[in-house]
Design a protein around this motif. Structure first.
Motif, mmCIF file in Angstrom:
data_model
loop_
_atom_site.group_PDB
_atom_site.id
_atom_site.type_symbol
_atom_site.label_atom_id
_atom_site.label_comp_id
_atom_site.label_asym_id
_atom_site.label_seq_id
_atom_site.Cartn_x
_atom_site.Cartn_y
_atom_site.Cartn_z
ATOM 1 N N ARG A 149 -0.033 -4.093 3.466
ATOM 2 C CA ARG A 149 -0.365 -4.704 2.869
ATOM 3 C C ARG A 149 -1.426 -5.667 3.077
ATOM 4 O O ARG A 149 -1.899 -6.037 4.095
ATOM 5 N N GLU A 150 -2.720 -5.725 2.685
ATOM 6 C CA GLU A 150 -3.947 -6.983 2.927
ATOM 7 C C GLU A 150 -3.004 -8.418 3.408
ATOM 8 O O GLU A 150 -2.062 -8.627 2.317
ATOM 9 N N LYS A 151 -3.567 -8.713 3.952
ATOM 10 C CA LYS A 151 -3.004 -10.195 4.289
ATOM 11 C C LYS A 151 -3.624 -11.069 3.765
ATOM 12 O O LYS A 151 -5.161 -11.153 3.564
ATOM 13 N N PRO A 152 -3.013 -11.887 2.656
ATOM 14 C CA PRO A 152 -3.776 -13.067 2.027
ATOM 15 C C PRO A 152 -5.242 -13.462 2.718
ATOM 16 O O PRO A 152 -4.897 -13.825 3.930
ATOM 17 N N ASN B 135 8.415 -4.422 -5.117
ATOM 18 C CA ASN B 135 7.069 -4.265 -4.436
ATOM 19 C C ASN B 135 6.984 -5.991 -3.820
ATOM 20 O O ASN B 135 5.720 -5.991 -3.188
ATOM 21 N N GLY B 136 7.182 -6.868 -4.339
ATOM 22 C CA GLY B 136 7.014 -8.488 -4.428
ATOM 23 C C GLY B 136 5.754 -8.367 -5.298
ATOM 24 O O GLY B 136 4.927 -7.530 -5.641
ATOM 25 N N GLY C 64 7.692 -8.696 -14.721
ATOM 26 C CA GLY C 64 6.689 -8.482 -13.474
ATOM 27 C C GLY C 64 5.361 -7.982 -13.444
ATOM 28 O O GLY C 64 5.185 -7.582 -14.507
ATOM 29 N N GLU C 65 4.788 -8.265 -11.935
ATOM 30 C CA GLU C 65 3.652 -7.150 -12.423
ATOM 31 C C GLU C 65 3.821 -5.626 -12.218
ATOM 32 O O GLU C 65 4.900 -5.298 -11.967
ATOM 33 N N MET C 66 2.771 -4.884 -13.090
ATOM 34 C CA MET C 66 2.668 -3.551 -12.261
ATOM 35 C C MET C 66 1.514 -2.786 -12.122
ATOM 36 O O MET C 66 0.802 -3.269 -13.134
ATOM 37 N N ASN C 67 1.584 -1.973 -11.852
ATOM 38 C CA ASN C 67 0.267 -0.989 -11.587
ATOM 39 C C ASN C 67 0.976 0.788 -11.253
ATOM 40 O O ASN C 67 1.822 0.287 -11.016
ATOM 41 N N VAL C 68 0.107 1.160 -11.782
ATOM 42 C CA VAL C 68 0.515 2.524 -12.087
ATOM 43 C C VAL C 68 -1.039 2.719 -10.643
ATOM 44 O O VAL C 68 -0.860 3.428 -9.415
ATOM 45 N N TRP C 69 -2.241 2.611 -10.797
ATOM 46 C CA TRP C 69 -2.954 2.873 -10.100
ATOM 47 C C TRP C 69 -2.439 1.670 -8.674
ATOM 48 O O TRP C 69 -3.053 0.466 -8.457
ATOM 49 N N VAL C 70 -3.335 2.374 -7.558
ATOM 50 C CA VAL C 70 -3.213 1.590 -5.983
ATOM 51 C C VAL C 70 -3.890 2.226 -5.441
ATOM 52 O O VAL C 70 -4.229 2.594 -5.017
ATOM 53 N N ARG C 71 -4.212 0.945 -4.676
ATOM 54 C CA ARG C 71 -5.700 1.022 -3.613
ATOM 55 C C ARG C 71 -4.898 2.225 -2.384
ATOM 56 O O ARG C 71 -4.135 1.942 -2.201
#
Ligand code: FUB
Ligand code: ZN
Length: 673
Positions: free
Chosen positions: A628-631, A590-591, A665-672
């Protein structure tokens, strides 16, 4: 309480697991983990922290030999007390006669032999058995004539034995020794280690109890309670049950034993007594009065497991009530969506209700294993499917995440969100590792994974006199009352399956199948039997004959879960599950900057399930519509608010247990959302 429904785990020797998912895990443990751990126990893993475990048993064995040879001439070496974790001084050559490692280092062996036992029960292996017999000889050679067997005190001098029950682990070592010895005995019929464990337990039973001269203490780290109950069930010797009951009933009573011990210790160490906080040890009140899961999470799970055994064996209603309350506190207020428990690193402990941080989580692998122990014991008491749902959640997610897909590295802590830079640069995250480690100085988790994976069948099936319960679905067969039940299933990727009966002659029995909580519209189909649905189980009773078939239809959908809003971290976020498997996003798919990713509100309906592979291991992936929210990075850290802009994207999710197998790398279980 209905003693008629009390069940026992099915015997591992009465089952065969052929399931492509679990057999792979079991073979991994058998072919990689057990030999690797044997090397680790012998300090032969290059680059890994030494265990010192077998070194200590050898040293204590040598000492016993000298005692025998020199009789009363023998002078015990005097080693200064060097703390909870004894390491050779910088530049010092390890002393072959000295103890090294944690006070509980002996348990590395006990957990290893327990896993070996389960593995041999499944599949004999003369080579492994020979290694195990050799290891048992070494361990037994260390035992004192009076039965005592904990190398920390054997090698440091016995004058302070059992004087640090709160913080040292002699009774924990006893518990693990019993568990290992019973497993090896049940698998091989060899009782050398079992006899050693009984002798140690007998010695402890003489010292501890209600008698005037006896010690009124109990373990600071629980496990002896459930182990002694198991020893009682295997040997029929009531003194083991009585000792377990004593430990449970004494715990947290007044005057508080840990206060008395603390005073003695302070006097010995010539310092002031420091009153303690005993909830860390679940000793803040008598066990029957406890209602909140508190303190060190592994200790808590082991205690509650022992309490559940006691409730069943003693038919003790008040103990069962306490178990129910503690279960509810654990799973209603303090459970991660990954089946982990223990929200804080401070004390490796439970935090307050709904405090379930994702990135700072502790969620120790051992604690999830302990939760499975507790759940299975509650099922033995009362077959209610929620216990099995939670057991399954823990097993498929946090327990398996504890081990790499190649079985060669391990997680101790199981976070639900990882930013590798934070792990490197922020001390608050020093317990969180973004990649699995080869071994740990405190190596409690890897051998714990080995023992639960090798015995997973004992969690899948339990039985009463007339009922066989299927709690977990895995391909394989299990014998019961003259019939063999053969299960085929697509779990954990598909809920459909079949259970076929093989029997030379008709057998009257009840077969009970769990209706998984994650399945909407679950069906168990069978002709010609009486059917009853109770507490999430479908009971089929009648005369079973060769070829009788039960069809299992457990629709598996993608579930998009939201947390109770009191879980502050997860407001505005969702987690994805399919069947018992919890999913997560990894940077690899997912980048980076995954905190900018959002799942669409209707993602669950529009998500796709795809076949994938992680390191050669087949998995189902989820492809989820999102944005994806724009930075927004400018010269200023803070700017006037404008609505965020988004670009469409798809999120790829993988099973949580498979994360961190493709580099850091990054990892997330909970997603916005
Ligand atoms: O204290 C023995 C084991 O080490 C515990 O169960 C783990 O949490 C780790 O602290
Ligand atoms: Zn652990």
């Amino acid at each position: 309480m209905n003693p008629h429904m009390f069940s026992q785990p099915a015997n591992l020797r009465d089952m065969q697991i052929t399931d492509s998912f679990w057999l792979r895990e079991m073979e991994l443990v058998r072919n990689n983990v057990i030999p690797y751990q044997w090397d680790a126990l012998n300090d032969r893993v290059p680059g890994a922290a030494p265990s010192w475990c077998m070194h200590n048993f050898r040293a204590a064995g040598l000492q016993q030999q000298r005692i025998r040879e020199q009789g009363s001439q023998w002078q015990a070496p005097v080693y200064a007390y060097r703390g909870f974790n004894v390491l050779p001084e910088e530049g010092e050559e390890p002393d072959p006669d000295a103890f090294y490692g944690f006070v509980f280092q002996d348990t590395d062996f006990s957990k290893w032999i327990e896993a070996v036992g389960y593995s041999l029960a499944r599949k004999p292996d003369p080579c492994l058995e020979e290694i195990a017999d050799g290891a048992i000889d070494v361990v037994c050679s260390a035992q004192d004539e009076n039965g005592y067997l904990d190398t920390y005190y054997l090698l440091h001098g016995m004058d302070r034995a059992f004087k640090y029950l709160k913080d040292h682990h002699e009774l924990y070592c006893l518990g693990h020794l019993i568990e290992g010895a019973v497993s090896y005995y049940q698998a091989t019929g060899k009782d050398k280690l079992l006899r050693a464990a009984c002798r140690f337990a007998d010695y402890v039973a003489q010292l501890f109890g209600y008698g005037e001269e006896q010690c009124k203490g109990y373990p600071g780290h629980e496990i002896a309670e459930m182990a002694l109950m198991r020893l009682y069930e295997v040997t029929g010797e009531e003194r083991y049950r009585d000792l377990a009951n004593f430990f449970l009933d004494q715990r947290g009573t007044q005057p508080h034993y840990f206060d008395a011990e603390g005073h003695e210790r302070a006097e010995y160490e010539k310092r002031a007594f420091r009153p303690g906080e005993y909830s860390y040890y679940q000793a803040h009140k008598p066990v029957r009065e406890q209602d909140e899961a508190v303190g060190h999470a592994v200790r808590a799970m082991y205690l509650y497991s022992g309490m559940a055994d006691a409730a069943r064996i003693n038919q003790d209603e008040s103990m069962l009530e306490a178990c129910r309350r503690l279960w509810r506190s654990t799973v209603r207020d303090k459970l991660y969506v990954t089946g982990g428990v223990g929200g804080t690193e401070v004390g490796e402990a439970f935090s307050f209700p709904f405090d379930l941080p994702n990135d700072l989580a502790y969620s120790e692998t051992c604690a999830a294993i302990g939760l499975a122990f507790f759940a299975r014991r509650m099922l033995q008491l009362e077959p209610i499917s929620q216990y099995a749902d939670v057991m399954e959640l823990a097993l498929y997610n946090t327990v398996l995440a504890g081990m790499a897909l190649d079985g060669r590295s391990f997680f101790y802590v199981n976070p639900l969100s990882v930013l590798p830079e934070a792990c490197r640069r922020d001390k608050r995250f020093q317990h969180v590792k973004p990649v699995r480690q080869k071994w740990f100085g405190c190596a409690c988790c890897p051998p714990n994974i080995a023992r639960i994976v090798s015995s997973v069948g004992a969690y899948a099936w339990t039985k009463t006199e007339d009922t066989l319960f299927t709690h977990l679905y895995m391909g394989g067969s299990v014998k019961f009352r003259g019939l063999t039940l053969e299960i085929t299933t697509g779990m954990p990727w598909s809920g459909d399956g079949e259970a076929v009966v093989h029997a030379a002659a008709p057998v009257s029995a009840t077969l009970a199948f769990r209706l998984p909580g994650w399945s909407r519209g679950a069906q168990v189909l069978c002709e010609g039997k009486t059917m009853e649905i109770r507490d999430g189980y479908c009971y089929l009773s009648g005369l079973w004959q060769e070829g009788d078939t039960v069809r299992l239809r457990f629709p598996m959908r993608i579930r998009m879960l939201t947390a109770d809003t009191r879980v502050r971290e997860n407001t505005g976020k969702v987690a994805f599950m399919r069947g018992p498997v919890t999913y997560c996003m990894e940077e690899k798919d997912n980048g980076a900057a995954m905190h900018l990713l959002l799942a669409d509100a209707e993602a669950a309906e529009r998500a796709q399930v795809l076949d994938g592979e992680i390191e050669g291991h087949p998995v189902k992936l989820l492809r989820v519509p999102g944005r994806r929210e724009k930075p927004r990075a400018g010269d200023e850290l803070y700017q006037d608010y404008t609505a965020p802009e988004y670009e469409r994207t798809e999120l790829t999710l993988i099973p949580y247990y498979a994360w961190a197998n493709r580099g850091e790398g990054e990892m997330n279980v909970w997603v916005r959302v």
